[in-house]
Design a protein around this motif. Structure first.
Motif, PDB file in Angstrom:
ATOM      1  N   LYS A 270      39.537 -25.510 -53.855  1.00 51.50           N
ATOM      2  CA  LYS A 270      39.392 -24.975 -55.213  1.00 51.50           C
ATOM      3  C   LYS A 270      40.585 -24.036 -55.384  1.00 51.50           C
ATOM      4  CE  LYS A 270      36.195 -22.844 -58.391  1.00 51.50           C
ATOM      5  NZ  LYS A 270      34.881 -22.242 -58.541  1.00 51.50           N
ATOM      6  N   PRO A 271      41.677 -24.516 -56.002  1.00 57.72           N
ATOM      7  CA  PRO A 271      42.918 -23.738 -56.024  1.00 57.72           C
ATOM      8  C   PRO A 271      42.870 -22.540 -56.971  1.00 57.72           C
ATOM      9  CG  PRO A 271      43.209 -25.768 -57.252  1.00 57.72           C
ATOM     10  CD  PRO A 271      41.833 -25.817 -56.649  1.00 57.72           C
ATOM     11  N   PRO A 272      43.722 -21.555 -56.698  1.00 57.21           N
ATOM     12  CA  PRO A 272      43.828 -20.407 -57.606  1.00 57.21           C
ATOM     13  C   PRO A 272      44.193 -20.888 -59.013  1.00 57.21           C
ATOM     14  CG  PRO A 272      45.107 -20.049 -55.600  1.00 57.21           C
ATOM     15  CD  PRO A 272      44.650 -21.477 -55.584  1.00 57.21           C
ATOM     16  N   GLY A 273      43.592 -20.275 -60.006  1.00 56.48           N
ATOM     17  CA  GLY A 273      43.880 -20.635 -61.394  1.00 56.48           C
ATOM     18  C   GLY A 273      43.053 -21.799 -61.906  1.00 56.48           C
ATOM     19  N   SER A 274      42.109 -22.267 -61.096  1.00 59.35           N
ATOM     20  CA  SER A 274      41.272 -23.397 -61.500  1.00 59.35           C
ATOM     21  C   SER A 274      39.824 -23.127 -61.114  1.00 59.35           C
ATOM     22  CB  SER A 274      41.737 -24.681 -60.813  1.00 59.35           C
ATOM     23  OG  SER A 274      40.871 -25.760 -61.129  1.00 59.35           O
TER      24      SER A 274
ATOM     25  N   VAL B 284      49.640 -32.082 -51.691  1.00 58.13           N
ATOM     26  CA  VAL B 284      49.381 -32.173 -53.126  1.00 58.13           C
ATOM     27  C   VAL B 284      47.906 -32.483 -53.312  1.00 58.13           C
ATOM     28  CG1 VAL B 284      49.894 -33.410 -55.268  1.00 58.13           C
ATOM     29  CG2 VAL B 284      51.727 -32.965 -53.624  1.00 58.13           C
ATOM     30  N   TYR B 285      47.268 -31.675 -54.139  1.00 58.25           N
ATOM     31  CA  TYR B 285      45.858 -31.844 -54.476  1.00 58.25           C
ATOM     32  C   TYR B 285      45.744 -32.148 -55.964  1.00 58.25           C
ATOM     33  CZ  TYR B 285      44.733 -29.633 -49.996  1.00 58.25           C
ATOM     34  OH  TYR B 285      44.614 -29.345 -48.663  1.00 58.25           O
TER      35      TYR B 285
ATOM     36  N   GLU C 171      44.673 -31.469 -63.689  1.00 52.90           N
ATOM     37  CA  GLU C 171      45.158 -30.372 -62.844  1.00 52.90           C
ATOM     38  C   GLU C 171      45.670 -30.919 -61.524  1.00 52.90           C
ATOM     39  OE1 GLU C 171      42.095 -27.478 -62.194  1.00 52.90           O
ATOM     40  OE2 GLU C 171      42.081 -26.841 -64.282  1.00 52.90           O
ATOM     41  N   LYS C 172      46.689 -30.244 -61.015  1.00 52.97           N
ATOM     42  CA  LYS C 172      47.194 -30.551 -59.687  1.00 52.97           C
ATOM     43  C   LYS C 172      47.642 -29.261 -59.031  1.00 52.97           C
ATOM     44  CE  LYS C 172      49.410 -32.846 -62.410  1.00 52.97           C
ATOM     45  NZ  LYS C 172      49.632 -32.831 -63.830  1.00 52.97           N
TER      46      LYS C 172
ATOM     47  N   THR D 191      49.512 -24.112 -58.931  1.00 55.82           N
ATOM     48  CA  THR D 191      48.458 -24.834 -59.637  1.00 55.82           C
ATOM     49  C   THR D 191      48.915 -25.067 -61.064  1.00 55.82           C
ATOM     50  OG1 THR D 191      46.794 -23.729 -58.275  1.00 55.82           O
ATOM     51  CG2 THR D 191      46.012 -24.869 -60.253  1.00 55.82           C
ATOM     52  N   GLN D 192      49.008 -26.343 -61.454  1.00 58.49           N
ATOM     53  CA  GLN D 192      49.456 -26.709 -62.793  1.00 58.49           C
ATOM     54  C   GLN D 192      48.271 -27.216 -63.601  1.00 58.49           C
ATOM     55  OE1 GLN D 192      52.432 -29.347 -60.650  1.00 58.49           O
ATOM     56  NE2 GLN D 192      53.337 -29.143 -62.680  1.00 58.49           N
ATOM     57  N   SER D 193      48.151 -26.699 -64.821  1.00 59.84           N
ATOM     58  CA  SER D 193      47.093 -27.191 -65.700  1.00 59.84           C
ATOM     59  C   SER D 193      47.692 -28.199 -66.681  1.00 59.84           C
ATOM     60  CB  SER D 193      46.459 -26.035 -66.488  1.00 59.84           C
ATOM     61  OG  SER D 193      47.274 -25.686 -67.584  1.00 59.84           O
TER      62      SER D 193
END
Length: 179
Positions: free
Chosen positions: A19-23, A51-52, A89-90, A156-158
């Protein structure tokens, strides 16, 4: 939830899901690898990378890529672009094998990645003052940071375009240094 397995690269084990930061979503491990460079005839490993992606990535990508072999997708720049540009998200985790200070990391990211991005964006006519400002802010994040072996930087990219950058010094304590 997409089924994935953990991956060990060098001394780093990337878990099957995070569960990445920012998500607020759980992401599955989509892949990983190493980064390094040749120095005096020897290939020196600097980082391991994972890569998640969130589960929605599978449906988004399968519409176009269903039926392709793993090798066809690995060899395809277009497939990589679909992952980067996908409406999901990734999270990318870059874990240090050797210590890196922020200035070295900043320089490597700038020369290897950002210059290529800017060149591409300019050729597509989508490079504006906003992108230039975002790149400058991104580079400044790393100025005074030190990344010892085993530490990680997480991006973390939205799908809405936001980027959360976090650093772990000890994987049990995550501290975000920008958002």
């Amino acid at each position: 939830m997409v089924s994935a397995t953990s991956l060990t690269i060098e001394t780093t084990t990337f878990p099957a899901s995070v569960k990445p930061p920012g998500s607020n979503k759980t992401h599955f491990l989509a892949g990983g690898g190493i980064r390094g460079m040749e120095i005096k005839g020897n290939f020196v490993l600097f980082t391991s990378i994972s890569v998640y992606m969130e589960d929605e990535a599978v449906a988004s990508l399968s519409a176009k890529w269903k039926g392709k072999t793993a090798q066809e997708m690995i060899d395809s720049v277009e497939f990589s672009r679909d992952i980067v540009d996908g409406p999901f998200e990734k999270c990318t985790q870059v874990t240090m094998i050797l210590p890196l200070n922020g200035l070295i990391y900043e320089n490597k990211v700038s020369e290897n990645c950002l210059e290529n991005c800017v060149e591409l964006w300019k050729s597509l006519g989508i490079y504006t003052d906003a992108e230039a400002k975002a790149i400058e802010e991104f580079i400044q994040v790393f100025n005074d940071k030190y990344c010892p072996p085993g530490s990680s930087i997480l991006f973390t990219q939205s799908p809405q375009g936001s980027l959360t950058v976090s650093q772990t010094i000890n994987l049990s304590s995550l501290c975000s240094f920008t958002s």
